[in-house]
Design a protein around this motif. Structure first.
Motif, PDB file in Angstrom:
ATOM      1  N   TYR A 305      12.314  62.371  31.128  1.00 57.35           N
ATOM      2  CA  TYR A 305      11.784  63.695  30.823  1.00 57.35           C
ATOM      3  C   TYR A 305      11.638  63.891  29.303  1.00 57.35           C
ATOM      4  CZ  TYR A 305      11.644  68.792  30.387  1.00 57.35           C
ATOM      5  OH  TYR A 305      11.295  70.071  30.049  1.00 57.35           O
ATOM      6  N   ARG A 306      12.641  63.463  28.538  1.00 56.43           N
ATOM      7  CA  ARG A 306      12.626  63.677  27.092  1.00 56.43           C
ATOM      8  C   ARG A 306      11.530  62.853  26.417  1.00 56.43           C
ATOM      9  NH1 ARG A 306      12.982  65.922  23.846  1.00 56.43           N
ATOM     10  NH2 ARG A 306      14.405  65.062  22.305  1.00 56.43           N
ATOM     11  N   VAL A 307      11.297  61.624  26.907  1.00 58.75           N
ATOM     12  CA  VAL A 307      10.229  60.795  26.333  1.00 58.75           C
ATOM     13  C   VAL A 307       8.880  61.475  26.527  1.00 58.75           C
ATOM     14  CG1 VAL A 307       8.991  58.612  26.566  1.00 58.75           C
ATOM     15  CG2 VAL A 307      11.483  58.619  26.553  1.00 58.75           C
ATOM     16  N   ALA A 360      12.949  59.199  16.378  1.00 59.10           N
ATOM     17  CA  ALA A 360      14.236  58.590  16.030  1.00 59.10           C
ATOM     18  C   ALA A 360      15.303  58.983  17.047  1.00 59.10           C
ATOM     19  CB  ALA A 360      14.651  59.019  14.615  1.00 59.10           C
ATOM     20  N   GLY A 361      15.290  60.246  17.455  1.00 58.34           N
ATOM     21  CA  GLY A 361      16.242  60.674  18.474  1.00 58.34           C
ATOM     22  C   GLY A 361      15.991  60.000  19.810  1.00 58.34           C
ATOM     23  N   LEU A 362      14.698  59.858  20.189  1.00 62.25           N
ATOM     24  CA  LEU A 362      14.381  59.184  21.442  1.00 62.25           C
ATOM     25  C   LEU A 362      14.841  57.729  21.422  1.00 62.25           C
ATOM     26  CD1 LEU A 362      10.797  60.413  22.423  1.00 62.25           C
ATOM     27  CD2 LEU A 362      12.982  61.039  23.443  1.00 62.25           C
ATOM     28  N   GLU A 364      17.281  56.531  19.797  1.00 58.64           N
ATOM     29  CA  GLU A 364      18.735  56.538  19.947  1.00 58.64           C
ATOM     30  C   GLU A 364      19.124  56.737  21.411  1.00 58.64           C
ATOM     31  OE1 GLU A 364      22.744  56.471  18.739  1.00 58.64           O
ATOM     32  OE2 GLU A 364      20.915  56.001  17.609  1.00 58.64           O
ATOM     33  N   ARG A 365      18.450  57.672  22.078  1.00 61.88           N
ATOM     34  CA  ARG A 365      18.782  57.978  23.475  1.00 61.88           C
ATOM     35  C   ARG A 365      18.468  56.783  24.374  1.00 61.88           C
ATOM     36  NH1 ARG A 365      18.991  62.369  27.234  1.00 61.88           N
ATOM     37  NH2 ARG A 365      18.994  63.872  25.530  1.00 61.88           N
ATOM     38  N   VAL A 366      17.255  56.229  24.225  1.00 60.04           N
ATOM     39  CA  VAL A 366      16.855  55.115  25.086  1.00 60.04           C
ATOM     40  C   VAL A 366      17.722  53.895  24.818  1.00 60.04           C
ATOM     41  CG1 VAL A 366      14.963  53.540  25.618  1.00 60.04           C
ATOM     42  CG2 VAL A 366      14.498  55.969  25.325  1.00 60.04           C
ATOM     43  N   GLY A 367      18.036  53.638  23.542  1.00 63.99           N
ATOM     44  CA  GLY A 367      18.895  52.504  23.217  1.00 63.99           C
ATOM     45  C   GLY A 367      20.284  52.662  23.777  1.00 63.99           C
ATOM     46  N   ALA A 386       8.539  53.466  26.614  1.00 59.99           N
ATOM     47  CA  ALA A 386       9.985  53.299  26.764  1.00 59.99           C
ATOM     48  C   ALA A 386      10.251  52.577  28.074  1.00 59.99           C
ATOM     49  CB  ALA A 386      10.694  54.651  26.760  1.00 59.99           C
ATOM     50  N   VAL A 387      11.135  51.590  28.009  1.00 59.16           N
ATOM     51  CA  VAL A 387      11.540  50.837  29.197  1.00 59.16           C
ATOM     52  C   VAL A 387      13.058  50.952  29.310  1.00 59.16           C
ATOM     53  CG1 VAL A 387      11.504  48.620  30.377  1.00 59.16           C
ATOM     54  CG2 VAL A 387       9.613  49.252  28.870  1.00 59.16           C
TER      55      VAL A 387
END
Length: 536
Positions: A305-307, A360-362, A364-367, A386-387
Motif C-alpha cells: 500500500y505504501r509503495v 528513502a523511507g520506502l 528502508e521499509r522494503v529493505g 519493489a519486490v
C-alpha cells in the motif's frame, strides 16, 4: 585567503612559512635576481651598487615579505623600476619582470580589490613623478606610460583570475558538501519516520494477535474442566499477554511522538480504494493484478500500500497530468509492485520541490522486510519497482546495494562541472593573448637577438685604425652587422669603391643610439665614421 588593508598590509592570518613556501620564495628570488644580473652583464655603464647590491637586497626582502605585506612588496620593487628611469643609458631595466611577479602575487593572495588598486595607482604615480621631476625625454615617458602600467596591471588581473578560480572551486565544493549533508539528514529523517510507521504496523498486527491470545486465555480460564492449578497457569498467561500488549503500546507511543504520530499508523484502506480516490481527483490511474493473491503478512500488505501511495503522490507532484499504471504481481512466494507514470502533460509548479524523501523511507521499509526497491526514469516518465517476500522472515532478496557518497554523488558531479567551467573560462580568457604571444614574441625575440649581436663597443671602435687589414681586428667585430640603418644613415657619402658595414654602439632597444660605419676596400679599412642618433 589573505586580506589587504588600506595601508597595503595583509591582515594577520595563520602562519604560512612552511618549507614549501620558503623553497618557492628562494626559487623566485633566484630567477628575478638572475634577470637583474644578466642586465648588469650587458649594461654599457654598470654600477654594482645601483644595479646589483640594492636590487638584490630589495628582492630578498620583497619576495618573502609579499606573503604578509604584498602591497609593500609591490611598492618596493616598483622603486627599482623608478630607479631605472634615472639611468641615462637604459631605462628598461630587468626589474620590470620582478614588478610583474609581485603584482601577480598581489592579485593571487589579496581579496580586497580597491586597496590593491590604490597600491598600483600609487606606484604609477611615483613613476610618472620621477619623469616629471627629472625632465626625462620621450623614450622614458614611453617606458613609464606603457611598459610599467602593463607590468602593474596585467599580472595583477591574472592573479585575480587565479584567486577567483580557487575561490570558485573551494566555495562550490563546500556548498556541495553542505547540500549533500543536508540531503543525508533529510533521508535519515525519512528513514526514521518510516521505521516509526513500521513499528506502528507491528503494533497493529502483533497487538491484534496478542489480544486474541489474551481473549482465548480468558475464555479458557473459565472452563470447568481445568483444575485449580491449571486455571492459575492460564490466568498468569492471560496477564502476561495483556502486559505485553500494554508494553508494546507504550513503546510504539514513544516512537510515534511528534507531528507524524497520526500518519497512516493503522490504515486499513486497500490499494483499490486508494486508486479510486485518485481517480475521483482527476488522476488517470490503472491497476493490473497478476497471479493468485496469496495471504500476505500484514506488514507486507501495508508495504505494498505504501509503495503505491508514495509513487502516486510523487507522480501527481512531479509529473502533473501524467497517466499512472500500477501492476501488482504474485509468484513464487514473492510480490512485485510496479508503479509507472508517463511524461507529464503539464509543467510542475515553480519553486523548490522536495524529492526522494518518501523514496528513502520506502527503501528502508522494503529493505526491512527483506525486499528490494528500484526507482528511476523510464520512457520519459518514472518507474518505482519493489519486490518483497510474501511472508516476513523469508529469505531476503538480493540485488539492492545502497549508494554511498562518492564519485556518483551530487556534490562530485557539481564539482566536476565547476572545474570544467573554470577551465573553459581560462581557455577563453587566455587563448587570444597566448596566440598573439606565440605569433609576436618569436619575431620580437629574433629582432632583439639581431640587435644584440651587432653591437661594437666604443672601446673596440676606438682601437680600430684606418689602414688596418680586416683580419687584424676581426676579433673585435660583432658576429654580424646592423641590417636596419635609417635612410639618412645610408645616404651619408662613402668612399668610392668601398663596401660599408654598420654597427650599433650600445644595446638600448628603446632609445636612439649612435651607429659606427666601417668602410672596406679589398679587405682593408679605408674609412670609419660615427653617425649620431639613429633610431631603431
Amino acid at each position: 585567503m589573505t586580506k589587504l588593508g588600506l595601508t597595503g598590509k595583509a591582515l594577520p592570518g595563520p602562519p604560512t612559512a612552511s618549507g614549501r613556501a620558503w623553497l618557492f620564495d628562494a626559487a623566485l628570488w633566484t630567477v628575478l635576481a638572475g634577470a637583474g644580473a644578466w642586465e648588469f652583464r650587458s649594461a654599457l655603464e654598470p654600477s654594482a651598487v645601483r644595479d646589483l647590491v640594492v636590487p638584490f637586497l630589495v628582492l630578498a626582502a620583497a619576495v618573502p615579505g609579499s606573503r604578509r605585506w604584498p602591497g609593500a612588496a609591490v611598492f618596493a620593487v616598483n622603486g627599482l623600476c623608478a630607479l631605472g628611469l634615472t639611468d641615462e643609458s637604459d631605462p628598461a631595466n630587468a626589474y620590470a619582470v620582478a614588478l610583474g611577479a609581485m603584482t601577480y602575487l598581489l592579485g593571487a593572495r589579496v581579496r580586497a580589490g580597491r586597496a590593491a588598486l590604490v597600491v598600483l595607482a600609487s606606484c604609477l604615480f611615483v613613476d610618472l613623478a620621477v619623469c616629471v621631476v627629472l625632465g626625462q625625454g620621450a623614450i622614458r615617458w614611453f617606458y613609464a606610460v606603457t611598459m610599467l602600467p602593463v607590468a602593474l596591471l596585467v599580472p595583477w588581473l591574472v592573479g585575480r583570475y587565479q584567486q577567483a578560480r580557487r575561490a570558485l572551486v573551494s566555495d562550490g565544493w563546500r556548498l556541495a558538501r553542505s547540500l549533500e549533508e543536508e540531503q543525508r539528514f533529510v533521508a535519515e529523517r525519512a528513514r526514521l519516520r518510516e521505521r516509526t510507521r513500521i513499528a506502528a504496523d507491528m503494533h497493529d498486527s502483533l497487538g491484534h494477535v496478542l489480544s486474541l491470545i489474551a481473549l482465548r486465555a480468558g475464555a479458557l480460564e473459565l472452563s470447568p474442566e481445568l483444575s485449580g492449578r491449571d486455571r492459575d497457569d492460564v490466568a498468569e498467561l492471560r496477564r502476561t499477554v495483556s502486559e505485553a500488549v500494554d508494553h508494546l503500546r507504550e513503546t510504539v507511543t514513544v516512537l510515534r511522538d511528534g507531528p507524524d504520530a497520526d500518519l497512516e499508523g493503522s490504515s486499513v484502506e486497500s490499494v483499490e480504494e486508494l486508486l479510486d480516490r485518485a481517480r475521483a481527483s482527476g488522476v488517470a490511474a490503472e491497476l493490473v493484478r497478476e497471479g493468485d493473491s496469496p495471504s500476505l503478512s500484514p506488514l507486507v500488505g501495508h508495504a505494498v500500500y505504501r509503495v503505491v501511495q508514495e509513487s502516486l503522490t510523487n507522480a501527481t507532484k512531479h509529473a502533473p497530468g501524467s497517466a499512472v499504471r500500477v501492476r501488482i504481481a504474485h509468484a513464487d512466494g514473492r510480490t512485485e509492485v510496479g508503479v509507472t507514470n508517463s511524461a507529464p502533460s503539464a509543467v510542475p509548479s515553480p519553486g523548490r520541490t522536495p524529492g526522494n524523501r518518501g523514496l528513502a523511507g520506502l527503501r528502508e521499509r522494503v529493505g526491512a522486510l527483506g525486499g528490494v526497491l528500484h526507482a528511476g526514469p523510464f520512457e520519459r516518465g518514472f518507474r518505482v519497482t519493489a519486490v518483497m517476500p510474501d511472508r516476513v522472515g523469508a529469505a531476503p532478496l538480493g540485488g539492492a546495494v545502497p549508494a554511498a557518497p562518492g564519485d556518483g554523488a551530487e556534490s562530485a558531479r557539481r564539482m566536476r562541472y565547476a572545474r570544467r567551467e573554470v577551465r573553459l573560462r581560462f581557455a577563453v580568457a587566455f587563448v587570444a593573448p597566448a596566440a598573439l604571444a606565440v605569433t609576436v614574441l618569436p619575431s620580437a625575440g629574433y629582432l632583439a637577438y639581431q640587435l644584440a649581436t651587432c653591437i661594437l663597443r666604443p672601446a673596440d671602435y676606438a682601437a680600430i685604425q684606418v689602414g688596418q687589414e680586416r683580419a687584424e681586428f676581426a676579433r673585435l667585430l660583432p658576429p654580424r652587422g646592423y641590417r636596419y640603418p635609417s635612410d639618412a644613415a645610408r645616404a651619408v657619402p662613402r668612399p668610392d669603391g668601398s663596401v660599408c658595414t654598420f654597427y650599433r654602439s650600445n644595446g638600448n632597444l628603446l632609445d636612439q643610439v649612435d651607429l659606427y660605419r666601417l668602410c672596406f676596400s679589398d679587405g682593408r679599412l679605408i674609412a670609419k665614421d660615427v653617425i649620431p642618433g639613429d633610431p631603431v
